[in-house]
Enzyme design. Structure first.
Site, PDB file in Angstrom:
ATOM      1  N   ASP A  19       0.024   5.129   0.765  1.00 15.79           N
ATOM      2  CA  ASP A  19      -0.117   6.135   1.829  1.00 15.79           C
ATOM      3  C   ASP A  19      -0.161   5.483   3.215  1.00 15.79           C
ATOM      4  O   ASP A  19      -0.958   4.583   3.473  1.00 15.79           O
ATOM      5  CB  ASP A  19      -1.405   6.937   1.600  1.00 15.79           C
ATOM      6  CG  ASP A  19      -1.415   7.602   0.222  1.00 15.79           C
ATOM      7  OD1 ASP A  19      -0.427   8.276  -0.116  1.00 15.79           O
ATOM      8  OD2 ASP A  19      -2.408   7.428  -0.507  1.00 15.79           O
ATOM      9  N   ASP A  78       0.867  -1.172   0.000  1.00 17.01           N
ATOM     10  CA  ASP A  78       0.000   0.000   0.000  1.00 17.01           C
ATOM     11  C   ASP A  78       0.912   1.233   0.000  1.00 17.01           C
ATOM     12  O   ASP A  78       2.063   1.164   0.440  1.00 17.01           O
ATOM     13  CB  ASP A  78      -0.873  -0.053   1.255  1.00 17.01           C
ATOM     14  CG  ASP A  78      -1.736   1.174   1.403  1.00 17.01           C
ATOM     15  OD1 ASP A  78      -2.280   1.645   0.392  1.00 17.01           O
ATOM     16  OD2 ASP A  78      -1.859   1.666   2.549  1.00 17.01           O
ATOM     17  N   ASN A 102      -5.287   2.573  -3.750  1.00 13.51           N
ATOM     18  CA  ASN A 102      -6.580   3.189  -4.074  1.00 13.51           C
ATOM     19  C   ASN A 102      -6.392   4.699  -4.134  1.00 13.51           C
ATOM     20  O   ASN A 102      -5.891   5.290  -3.156  1.00 13.51           O
ATOM     21  CB  ASN A 102      -7.604   2.928  -2.959  1.00 13.51           C
ATOM     22  CG  ASN A 102      -8.120   1.500  -2.906  1.00 13.51           C
ATOM     23  OD1 ASN A 102      -7.844   0.681  -3.777  1.00 13.51           O
ATOM     24  ND2 ASN A 102      -8.891   1.200  -1.858  1.00 13.51           N
ATOM     25  N   CYS A 149     -15.761  -1.368  -9.101  1.00 14.76           N
ATOM     26  CA  CYS A 149     -14.673  -1.933  -9.908  1.00 14.76           C
ATOM     27  C   CYS A 149     -14.061  -3.138  -9.201  1.00 14.76           C
ATOM     28  O   CYS A 149     -14.273  -3.366  -8.018  1.00 14.76           O
ATOM     29  CB  CYS A 149     -13.592  -0.880 -10.152  1.00 14.76           C
ATOM     30  SG  CYS A 149     -12.726  -0.407  -8.641  1.00 14.76           S
ATOM     31  N   CYS A 156     -10.807  -3.500  -8.933  1.00 14.36           N
ATOM     32  CA  CYS A 156      -9.470  -3.187  -8.432  1.00 14.36           C
ATOM     33  C   CYS A 156      -9.473  -2.499  -7.067  1.00 14.36           C
ATOM     34  O   CYS A 156      -8.496  -2.599  -6.326  1.00 14.36           O
ATOM     35  CB  CYS A 156      -8.687  -2.365  -9.450  1.00 14.36           C
ATOM     36  SG  CYS A 156      -9.581  -1.104 -10.367  1.00 14.36           S
ATOM     37  N   ARG A 157     -10.529  -1.790  -6.700  1.00 12.49           N
ATOM     38  CA  ARG A 157     -10.483  -1.034  -5.453  1.00 12.49           C
ATOM     39  C   ARG A 157     -10.434  -1.969  -4.246  1.00 12.49           C
ATOM     40  O   ARG A 157     -11.323  -2.804  -4.051  1.00 12.49           O
ATOM     41  CB  ARG A 157     -11.712  -0.122  -5.360  1.00 12.49           C
ATOM     42  CG  ARG A 157     -11.786   0.716  -4.091  1.00 12.49           C
ATOM     43  CD  ARG A 157     -12.929   1.729  -4.201  1.00 12.49           C
ATOM     44  NE  ARG A 157     -13.355   2.225  -2.907  1.00 12.49           N
ATOM     45  CZ  ARG A 157     -12.731   3.199  -2.212  1.00 12.49           C
ATOM     46  NH1 ARG A 157     -11.643   3.752  -2.702  1.00 12.49           N
ATOM     47  NH2 ARG A 157     -13.191   3.590  -1.046  1.00 12.49           N
TER      48      ARG A 157
HETATM   49 MG   LIG Z   1      -2.777   3.398   3.252  1.00 17.52          MG
HETATM   50 ZN   LIG Z   2     -10.761   0.406  -9.339  1.00 15.19          ZN
END
Ligand SMILES: [Mg+2]
Ligand SMILES: [Zn+2]
EC number: 3.1.3.-
Length: 181
Positions: A11, A9, A58, A99, A101-102
């Site tokens: 952030d 990930d 994301n 979606c 992918c999220r």
């Molecule tokens: Mg994060």
């Molecule tokens: Zn997505």
């Protein structure tokens, strides 16, 4: 027989995230995009051990129109200049779009795994929110929760919990280097 990978990930794991009203928010300016201490060294150690490094992030502000794609590109240029990652995969959708992918959906991890020939059984995903932990499990990889003290509740229990990616370094190397069953 593929390569082990670390799905990262962005952030709150690679770069500093900020808290607003109890919710973590991403950096909004290039100055705010700050790679966290020990991240470059941990990622260099992962690379040296033969692990593939894939960022999976994301970024729903793209769909909302509040993140300029050129600023996102500048963030990722800065990230690549400081941290040796192999690939950066972005979900640009909002939660309403359904979606694949999220996160917590596993699409970014599974698609990248297929593209790069990853062995999911020896791979790990590290993230700071429940979405990251749940996406890891849905993709069939181990999870590491980076808990920087936000106090946000999780859903699935993570495989391990650390205060930073730097602290998770040995654990990640162990999981990804484990002999195949
Ligand atoms: Mg994060
Ligand atoms: Zn997505």
């Amino acid at each position: 027989m593929g390569r082990p990978a670390v799905f990262l990930d962005r952030d709150g794991v690679l770069n500093r995230a900020f808290e607003r009203d109890g919710v973590p928010v991403p950096p909004r300016t290039l100055d705010e995009f700050e790679v966290l201490p020990g991240v470059a060294e941990a990622c260099a150690a992962f690379r040296a051990a033969g692990l593939l490094l894939v960022v999976v992030t994301n970024q729903p502000d793209l769909a909302r129109g509040t993140l300029d794609p050129t600023l996102l590109q500048a963030f990722h240029d800065k990230l690549r200049a400081e941290v040796p990652v192999d690939d950066i995969v972005v979900c640009p959708h909002s939660g309403h779009e359904g979606c694949w992918c999220r996160k917590p959906r596993p699409g970014m991890i599974l698609d990248a795994a297929r593209r790069h020939g990853v062995d999911l059984d020896r791979s790990v995903a590290a993230g700071d929110r429940w979405r990251d932990v749940d996406a890891a499990h849905r993709a069939g990889v181990s999870s590491v929760w980076i808990d920087w003290g936000l106090g946000e509740p999780l859903r699935d229990a993570p495989g391990a919990r650390f205060g930073s990616l730097a602290q998770a370094r040995e654990y990640v190397l162990e999981v990804c280097g484990a002999p195949r069953a």
